[in-house]
Design an enzyme around this catalytic site. Structure first.
Site, PDB file in Angstrom:
ATOM      1  N   ASP A 224       0.828  -1.207   0.000  1.00  0.00           N
ATOM      2  CA  ASP A 224       0.000   0.000   0.000  1.00  0.00           C
ATOM      3  C   ASP A 224       0.863   1.258   0.000  1.00  0.00           C
ATOM      4  O   ASP A 224       0.552   2.249  -0.657  1.00  0.00           O
ATOM      5  CB  ASP A 224      -0.892   0.039   1.259  1.00  0.00           C
ATOM      6  CG  ASP A 224      -1.769  -1.191   1.430  1.00  0.00           C
ATOM      7  OD1 ASP A 224      -1.350  -2.276   1.013  1.00  0.00           O
ATOM      8  OD2 ASP A 224      -2.860  -1.064   2.000  1.00  0.00           O
TER       9      ASP A 224
ATOM     10  N   GLU B 188      -6.587 -10.916  -4.684  1.00  0.00           N
ATOM     11  CA  GLU B 188      -6.248 -11.967  -3.709  1.00  0.00           C
ATOM     12  C   GLU B 188      -7.222 -13.139  -3.707  1.00  0.00           C
ATOM     13  O   GLU B 188      -7.085 -14.057  -2.913  1.00  0.00           O
ATOM     14  CB  GLU B 188      -6.175 -11.345  -2.309  1.00  0.00           C
ATOM     15  CG  GLU B 188      -5.029 -10.347  -2.198  1.00  0.00           C
ATOM     16  CD  GLU B 188      -4.943  -9.685  -0.840  1.00  0.00           C
ATOM     17  OE1 GLU B 188      -6.000  -9.489  -0.214  1.00  0.00           O
ATOM     18  OE2 GLU B 188      -3.830  -9.339  -0.428  1.00  0.00           O
TER      19      GLU B 188
ATOM     20  N   GLN C 164     -10.030  -7.135  -6.501  1.00  0.00           N
ATOM     21  CA  GLN C 164      -9.595  -5.746  -6.712  1.00  0.00           C
ATOM     22  C   GLN C 164      -8.896  -5.627  -8.054  1.00  0.00           C
ATOM     23  O   GLN C 164      -8.549  -6.637  -8.672  1.00  0.00           O
ATOM     24  CB  GLN C 164      -8.659  -5.332  -5.586  1.00  0.00           C
ATOM     25  CG  GLN C 164      -7.364  -6.119  -5.508  1.00  0.00           C
ATOM     26  CD  GLN C 164      -6.721  -6.048  -4.131  1.00  0.00           C
ATOM     27  OE1 GLN C 164      -7.026  -6.875  -3.281  1.00  0.00           O
ATOM     28  NE2 GLN C 164      -5.839  -5.096  -3.924  1.00  0.00           N
TER      29      GLN C 164
HETATM   30  O1  IFM Z   1      -2.438  -4.600   0.597  1.00  0.00           O
HETATM   31  C1  IFM Z   1      -3.804  -4.807   0.727  1.00  0.00           C
HETATM   32  C2  IFM Z   1      -4.215  -5.865  -0.259  1.00  0.00           C
HETATM   33  O2  IFM Z   1      -3.957  -5.461  -1.573  1.00  0.00           O
HETATM   34  C3  IFM Z   1      -5.672  -6.186  -0.091  1.00  0.00           C
HETATM   35  N1  IFM Z   1      -5.942  -6.616   1.256  1.00  0.00           N
HETATM   36  C4  IFM Z   1      -5.591  -5.594   2.255  1.00  0.00           C
HETATM   37  C5  IFM Z   1      -4.131  -5.208   2.138  1.00  0.00           C
HETATM   38  C6  IFM Z   1      -3.796  -4.101   3.143  1.00  0.00           C
HETATM   39  O3  IFM Z   1      -4.452  -2.917   2.807  1.00  0.00           O
END
Ligand code: IFM
Length: 694
Positions: A307, A446, A545
């Protein structure tokens, strides 16, 4: 211009969201936006950056400290703790330009007003003023203490804790399970006599209607050998008002290069509010990085994810490059941990942690999700398979250097990071059909793990090799580096999924053959609304995502512009936006293809994320609430790289404006190669000129 976030009224169900929404922080500590009478059951939290602890075999996480702001007012023997029915007026006000939080609660017999801030000048200092005003003549009391019963997700983190009163100070000494000593010093100051009994304090007075009792808290956190007593005594001499002014003026300065002005009132406030959540994480003396949930608590173990590099770093690179440099220094300083992780999988080089703490070793659990019904831990593969993290970091170094011209970061260890990441990928690849493949990976999406040749991953690795080639001359500090020729040859043999006849890049090998099921249908297949969608979505085309879209947005140099629309049209309906990192990527892409309603809607989704009270709080049975710095930064990216289409190409900055109908004008400042510019729209083009007020 709206400067204050105000929420009127009290609702039990909003306590946790408001704790995030009204968060104060100063880059080193965060104090949740909870009320003074609350305790650990309400998630009160004074969270520390960069200090972690493990209790038994639970997850290692950031620690929370005792709460020095625990207050309960009392009239004629009756204690007041807010509930949905006992107040006449109640509001919270967060001044986002000054980083102060005020509370006002009027009950039948008394009024409470308080104000607090975590100093942005003296970073270890938490200051608070609590005023009780009588509404009628009678006996009033305020009870207050340092509450050492701490809210913790995977604690207790203090194997020993002691609170003692010594010469006017409440001194908390805690020893964590890992042996770290933490001290906090608290002094309460009042115009009335403070009575102390077994670490509990109270002030008691007969007041006439309209009269007040005021208590100040000065609390100092000492992680080292700071002279806390002296610091607090000096703070008391300076006084609440002056400390507040110093702090506010200092915090307001941060806005000078960060603020983005847009002529859309509601969106402007959300954007300001998003930037507030980033500015409270800035600390020029810190070389730790930014946790995925900021300083709002222990969610995600207080760990740093991609992030920071992919979303947050561009904001700081443009608005405060020296802090952006600190964020990258964190990756340099944690290289050892990344190398350790690579070795643990029998690879070479640096495989950065998916969840990184103080030393960069992997902290992501193998069971990061639980079944919400049985509470059984469920196997996940975020740490093993999201190998794109190392490339994200390499790309972030390159972006930072391109914008700042600061090549010195390479000599300070940046080149070692880049080199070791490339070395990792060389050792991680599989050679098949005359090409290098990356098998058994997970892209940003994910919900699909263990896939082969994820496009985002392969292209990012390819790009990280280009970056090493570009900076190869700096490898002369490295002993026997892999030759330039070998790196070039390897890079040219990486399998890169090409757009198909329709221009669509397959997210990974076999994605096109997955079940054609959309997010809403997948959601309907859950047995429980907290159930982790990944286990159901993995057989379908539903993605969590932006994945291919992130690739197209983050690597514009690949020259895929003519395929933008095809990929956007194809992937958008399959995207659940189950991660707060998703909307901004689609917003930027929507701007590029002039789908301006969507670009605006998704920008607002990112900018408004921490203003809602219905956020996703669970992944399976695991609490994942907190603030969302990557989404806050995503709102900024949507404006600068989406609506304004900023791009840096061969040292030349360019803009390609695609404004949604709600916005006609945008003004902002940005740093480029050490110079500060102010930019604004004039006659449909973006004009930028050097700002003299540097
Ligand atoms: O880094 C992110 C990931 O891309 C999606 N799940 C949450 C993480 C932390 O924000």
């Amino acid at each position: 211009m709206k400067k204050i976030l105000t929420k009127n009224g009290f609702n039990q169900k909003d306590i946790v969201s408001f704790g995030n929404m009204f968060l104060l922080a100063n880059g080193r500590y965060g104090y949740r936006g909870t009320l003074e009478e609350f305790d650990k059951t309400d998630m009160v939290g004074l969270n520390v950056l960069g200090l972690y602890d493990r209790y038994q075999d639970k997850w290692r996480e950031s620690i929370n400290l005792p709460n020095p702001l625990h207050y309960i007012p009392c009239f004629n023997g009756k204690e007041y703790k807010i509930d949905e029915n006992n107040y006449i007026n109640h509001h919270l006000k967060l001044d986002i330009f000054k980083a102060t939080l005020s509370r006002y609660s009027e009950y039948d017999n008394l009024i409470i007003s308080s104000k607090r801030f975590l100093s942005s000048v003296n970073k270890n200092l938490l200051v608070h003023r609590y005023i009780l005003k009588a509404k009628e003549d009678g006996q009033y009391k305020i009870f207050f203490n340092v509450d050492t019963d701490i809210y913790e997700i995977n604690g207790p983190h203090f194997r020993k804790k002691e609170l003692k009163y010594d010469n006017g100070f409440f001194i908390f000494t805690g020893k964590t399970n890992e042996g770290k000593i933490v001290k906090t010093y608290t002094k309460y100051v009042s115009n009335e006599t403070i009575i102390i009994n077994k670490n509990q304090c109270y002030v008691s007075k007969r007041l006439q209607k309209g009269h007040e009792i005021c208590v100040f808290t000065y609390s100092y956190i000492a992680l080292g050998d700071e002279d806390a007593v002296n610091e607090i005594n000096n703070a008391i001499v300076t006084g609440f008002e002056e400390l507040e002014m110093e702090h506010s003026l200092n915090f307001e300065k941060k806005w000078e290069t960060a603020r983005v002005e847009i002529d859309d009132e509601e969106a402007q406030f959300e954007l300001d509010y998003s930037l507030y959540h980033l500015l409270i994480l800035e600390d020029k003396e810190s070389y730790h990085s930014i946790p995925a949930r900021g300083l709002s608590g222990q969610t995600y173990k207080g760990a740093v994810f991609w992030d920071t590099e992919a979303f947050i770093l561009p904001f700081f690179t443009l608005s405060n490059p020296s802090f952006a440099r600190n964020l990258l220094m964190y990756r340099i300083n944690t290289l050892k941990g990344a190398k350790k992780k690579a070795r643990s999988f029998n690879y070479q080089g640096a495989f950065y942690a998916w969840e990184s703490q103080d030393d960069g070793t992997e902290q992501c659990s193998k069971y990061n999700v639980t079944d919400p019904i049985t509470n059984e831990p469920l196997r996940t593969y975020f740490d093993e398979k999201q190998i794109h993290i190392s490339a994200d970091i390499v790309i972030a170094f390159d972006r930072y250097i391109n914008f700042t011209g600061d090549y010195s970061i390479l000599l300070d260890g940046g080149i070692n990071v880049i080199y070791e990441c490339v070395k990792f990928y060389i050792s991680r690849a599989t050679f098949r059909n005359n090409q290098y493949h990356f098998d058994d990976v997970m892209g940003p999406d994910e919900y699909h793990d263990g896939v082969n040749d994820n496009a985002f991953t392969n292209y990012s690795i390819y790009q990280s090799m280009n970056i090493l080639i570009k900076y190869y001359q700096y490898t002369n500090t490295i002993k026997n580096p892999i030759s330039l020729k070998k790196i070039k040859k390897f890079k040219d043999l990486i399998y890169l999924p090409k757009p198909n006849k329709k221009g669509i890049i397959e997210q990974f090998d076999g994605y096109f053959k997955m079940k054609d099921i959309h997010p809403e249908e997948v959601k309907n297949m859950r047995k429980n609304d907290k159930e982790y969608l990944g286990f159901i979505a993995s057989k379908t085309k539903t993605i969590k995502q932006a994945d291919v879209i992130s690739l197209l947005v983050m690597l514009p140099e690949l020259g895929f512009d003519k395929y933008f629309k095809a990929n956007y049209d194809y992937y958008l309906p399959y995207t659940e936006h189950g991660s707060s990192l998703s909307s901004s990527m689609y917003s930027i892409m929507a701007s590029k293809i002039d789908d301006n309603d969507v670009s605006y809607r998704l920008f607002r989704k990112s900018s408004g994320i921490d203003l809602g009270t219905d956020q996703k709080m669970y992944a399976g049975g695991i609490y994942i609430g907190g603030t969302h710095p990557a989404s806050n930064a995503g709102a900024y990216l949507s404006v600068i790289f989406g609506f304004l289409g900023m791009r840096l190409n061969d040292d030349k900055i360019s803009f390609d404006i695609h404004l949604p109908k709600q916005i006609k004008n945008i003004k902002f400042k940005f740093y480029l190669k050490g110079r500060l510019y102010r930019a604004y729209i004039k006659d449909d083009t973006l004009v930028y000129e050097e700002d003299d007020n540097l």
